[in-house]
Design a protein around this motif. Structure first.
Motif, PDB file in Angstrom:
ATOM      1  N   ASP A  49      26.065  23.627   5.755  1.00 32.22           N
ATOM      2  CA  ASP A  49      26.935  24.654   5.188  1.00 32.22           C
ATOM      3  C   ASP A  49      27.858  24.124   4.095  1.00 32.22           C
ATOM      4  O   ASP A  49      28.623  24.885   3.518  1.00 32.22           O
ATOM      5  N   CYS A  50      27.801  22.801   3.824  1.00 32.99           N
ATOM      6  CA  CYS A  50      28.795  22.247   2.898  1.00 32.99           C
ATOM      7  C   CYS A  50      28.188  21.323   1.848  1.00 32.99           C
ATOM      8  O   CYS A  50      28.885  20.458   1.300  1.00 32.99           O
ATOM      9  N   GLY A  51      26.901  21.484   1.570  1.00 29.94           N
ATOM     10  CA  GLY A  51      26.269  20.685   0.526  1.00 29.94           C
ATOM     11  C   GLY A  51      25.683  19.377   0.990  1.00 29.94           C
ATOM     12  O   GLY A  51      25.102  18.645   0.189  1.00 29.94           O
ATOM     13  N   LEU A  52      25.838  19.070   2.273  1.00 30.44           N
ATOM     14  CA  LEU A  52      25.274  17.844   2.828  1.00 30.44           C
ATOM     15  C   LEU A  52      23.914  18.153   3.441  1.00 30.44           C
ATOM     16  O   LEU A  52      23.818  18.933   4.384  1.00 30.44           O
ATOM     17  N   ASP A  53      22.867  17.564   2.907  1.00 30.04           N
ATOM     18  CA  ASP A  53      21.535  17.755   3.473  1.00 30.04           C
ATOM     19  C   ASP A  53      21.369  16.901   4.725  1.00 30.04           C
ATOM     20  O   ASP A  53      21.810  15.750   4.774  1.00 30.04           O
ATOM     21  N   LEU A  54      20.717  17.464   5.718  1.00 31.05           N
ATOM     22  CA  LEU A  54      20.459  16.775   6.983  1.00 31.05           C
ATOM     23  C   LEU A  54      18.969  16.485   7.079  1.00 31.05           C
ATOM     24  O   LEU A  54      18.139  17.336   6.746  1.00 31.05           O
ATOM     25  N   VAL A  55      18.638  15.287   7.540  1.00 26.97           N
ATOM     26  CA  VAL A  55      17.244  14.849   7.549  1.00 26.97           C
ATOM     27  C   VAL A  55      16.759  14.675   8.994  1.00 26.97           C
ATOM     28  O   VAL A  55      17.215  13.764   9.695  1.00 26.97           O
ATOM     29  N   PRO A  56      15.855  15.519   9.459  1.00 22.18           N
ATOM     30  CA  PRO A  56      15.301  15.348  10.811  1.00 22.18           C
ATOM     31  C   PRO A  56      14.539  14.034  10.915  1.00 22.18           C
ATOM     32  O   PRO A  56      14.031  13.510   9.922  1.00 22.18           O
ATOM     33  N   ASN A  57      14.474  13.488  12.126  1.00 16.53           N
ATOM     34  CA  ASN A  57      13.651  12.297  12.338  1.00 16.53           C
ATOM     35  C   ASN A  57      12.485  12.552  13.283  1.00 16.53           C
ATOM     36  O   ASN A  57      11.736  11.639  13.610  1.00 16.53           O
ATOM     37  N   THR A  58      12.330  13.809  13.703  1.00 23.35           N
ATOM     38  CA  THR A  58      11.164  14.186  14.492  1.00 23.35           C
ATOM     39  C   THR A  58      10.940  15.686  14.348  1.00 23.35           C
ATOM     40  O   THR A  58      11.872  16.426  13.996  1.00 23.35           O
ATOM     41  N   THR A  59       9.730  16.102  14.594  1.00 24.35           N
ATOM     42  CA  THR A  59       9.434  17.533  14.612  1.00 24.35           C
ATOM     43  C   THR A  59       9.490  18.038  16.044  1.00 24.35           C
ATOM     44  O   THR A  59       9.480  17.265  17.011  1.00 24.35           O
ATOM     45  N   PHE A  60       9.520  19.349  16.199  1.00 20.85           N
ATOM     46  CA  PHE A  60       9.476  19.922  17.541  1.00 20.85           C
ATOM     47  C   PHE A  60       8.227  19.451  18.281  1.00 20.85           C
ATOM     48  O   PHE A  60       8.276  19.116  19.463  1.00 20.85           O
ATOM     49  N   ASP A  61       7.108  19.412  17.579  1.00 24.65           N
ATOM     50  CA  ASP A  61       5.844  19.041  18.230  1.00 24.65           C
ATOM     51  C   ASP A  61       5.823  17.581  18.667  1.00 24.65           C
ATOM     52  O   ASP A  61       5.218  17.243  19.687  1.00 24.65           O
ATOM     53  N   ALA A  62       6.481  16.719  17.905  1.00 19.27           N
ATOM     54  CA  ALA A  62       6.430  15.283  18.187  1.00 19.27           C
ATOM     55  C   ALA A  62       7.582  14.791  19.056  1.00 19.27           C
ATOM     56  O   ALA A  62       7.560  13.646  19.520  1.00 19.27           O
ATOM     57  N   CYS A  63       8.561  15.618  19.280  1.00 20.80           N
ATOM     58  CA  CYS A  63       9.751  15.190  20.007  1.00 20.80           C
ATOM     59  C   CYS A  63       9.425  14.866  21.462  1.00 20.80           C
ATOM     60  O   CYS A  63       8.744  15.644  22.139  1.00 20.80           O
ATOM     61  N   PRO A  64       9.915  13.745  21.990  1.00 19.53           N
ATOM     62  CA  PRO A  64       9.691  13.438  23.406  1.00 19.53           C
ATOM     63  C   PRO A  64      10.535  14.337  24.295  1.00 19.53           C
ATOM     64  O   PRO A  64      11.409  15.082  23.798  1.00 19.53           O
ATOM     65  N   GLN A  65      10.293  14.275  25.585  1.00 23.28           N
ATOM     66  CA  GLN A  65      11.144  15.008  26.504  1.00 23.28           C
ATOM     67  C   GLN A  65      12.570  14.470  26.415  1.00 23.28           C
ATOM     68  O   GLN A  65      12.806  13.274  26.478  1.00 23.28           O
ATOM     69  N   LEU A  66      13.510  15.392  26.287  1.00 19.64           N
ATOM     70  CA  LEU A  66      14.905  15.023  26.109  1.00 19.64           C
ATOM     71  C   LEU A  66      15.657  15.078  27.434  1.00 19.64           C
ATOM     72  O   LEU A  66      15.382  15.922  28.293  1.00 19.64           O
ATOM     73  N   ASP A  67      16.626  14.184  27.563  1.00 16.55           N
ATOM     74  CA  ASP A  67      17.547  14.251  28.699  1.00 16.55           C
ATOM     75  C   ASP A  67      18.682  15.229  28.416  1.00 16.55           C
ATOM     76  O   ASP A  67      19.164  15.920  29.312  1.00 16.55           O
ATOM     77  N   LEU A  68      19.109  15.269  27.163  1.00 16.73           N
ATOM     78  CA  LEU A  68      20.166  16.175  26.718  1.00 16.73           C
ATOM     79  C   LEU A  68      19.717  16.838  25.436  1.00 16.73           C
ATOM     80  O   LEU A  68      19.327  16.161  24.480  1.00 16.73           O
ATOM     81  N   ILE A  69      19.769  18.153  25.415  1.00 11.72           N
ATOM     82  CA  ILE A  69      19.422  18.885  24.202  1.00 11.72           C
ATOM     83  C   ILE A  69      20.628  19.709  23.790  1.00 11.72           C
ATOM     84  O   ILE A  69      21.262  20.368  24.614  1.00 11.72           O
ATOM     85  N   CYS A  70      20.982  19.645  22.496  1.00  6.91           N
ATOM     86  CA  CYS A  70      22.172  20.308  21.991  1.00  6.91           C
ATOM     87  C   CYS A  70      21.845  21.112  20.740  1.00  6.91           C
ATOM     88  O   CYS A  70      21.136  20.636  19.849  1.00  6.91           O
ATOM     89  N   VAL A  71      22.411  22.311  20.670  1.00  2.00           N
ATOM     90  CA  VAL A  71      22.220  23.191  19.516  1.00  2.00           C
ATOM     91  C   VAL A  71      23.550  23.383  18.799  1.00  2.00           C
ATOM     92  O   VAL A  71      24.484  23.961  19.375  1.00  2.00           O
TER      93      VAL A  71
END
Length: 231
Positions: A49-71
């Protein structure tokens, strides 16, 4: 907490409020054994929202099972609530995750995924009027826990949320040490962090600026299959 990796995942989408994400990230990546996954539909950079681009390091398909998921939240939740790839990923991960969490309006994305049904939870103060629409039991607080679901209020409350869940995961001594290392010792110059403590002239001005935003948000809720308050 054992020596095994503790997998922490943030769901990223265009239009995130960056502090909703980077505040908790700065805390949680310091947990012992933390492995941080920044998950999105693709690996393409995403505008915040402020001009800073965020870069994912995994896709939904490739993501391992998470212990903590945050939105995290932000104006991008309008589209995220309506995106089956986002809500489907959350539903699948939540089945085995130890903790499900959100910051600010990210709680509505959890709700759209059916993960807040009957759960006490919080969100940004301006959106509480529509919160029950997605099944939540609204609580006006900085951090709310209901079982394995942790939610933080608006934006800066994400740091409080992250320290709270850090203590749950790794113990209070670890959380205290993280807070000290970040010199998180809030002393704001104005006592205006909640609508209950500001002059009416300030509150009315902020409400007026939020009005068109809330109208667009409620339209997104309708598109996602919910019935907003329109109040």
């Amino acid at each position: 907490m054992t020596d095994a990796p503790f997998h922490i995942g943030f769901v990223l989408f265009p239009g995130i409020t960056q502090l909703d994400f980077t505040g908790p990230l700065q805390v949680l990546h310091r947990l012992p054994g933390a492995r941080v996954h920044l998950a999105s539909k693709t690996l393409d950079p995403l505008p915040s929202d402020c001009g800073l681009d965020l870069v994912p390091n995994t896709t939904f398909d490739a993501c391992p099972q998470l212990d903590l998921i945050c939105v995290p939240g932000g104006f991008g939740v309008d589209d995220a609530m309506r995106d089956a790839a986002v809500t489907g990923f959350l539903k699948a991960q939540a089945e085995a995750a130890r903790y499900v969490a959100s910051v600010c309006t990210g709680a509505f994305v959890l709700g759209a995924a059916g993960l807040l049904a009957g759960k006490r939870a919080t969100t940004h103060w301006a959106y509480h009027g529509d919160f029950a629409t997605v099944g939540a039991v609204p609580v006006k607080a900085r951090v709310v826990r209901d079982g394995a679901v942790f939610t933080g209020g608006g934006v800066t409350a994400g740091i409080d949320f992250a320290l709270t869940i850090a203590a749950e995961i790794a113990g209070e001594d670890v959380a205290w040490a993280i807070q000290l290392s970040l010199e998180y010792d809030p002393a704001p110059p104005f006592d205006s962090g909640t609508p209950d403590r500001v002059p009416e002239t300030v509150r009315s001005g902020v409400d007026a600026r939020y009005a068109p935003r809330l109208a667009a948000f409620r339209e997104a809720l309708r598109d996602a299959g919910f019935s907003p308050s329109d109040s």
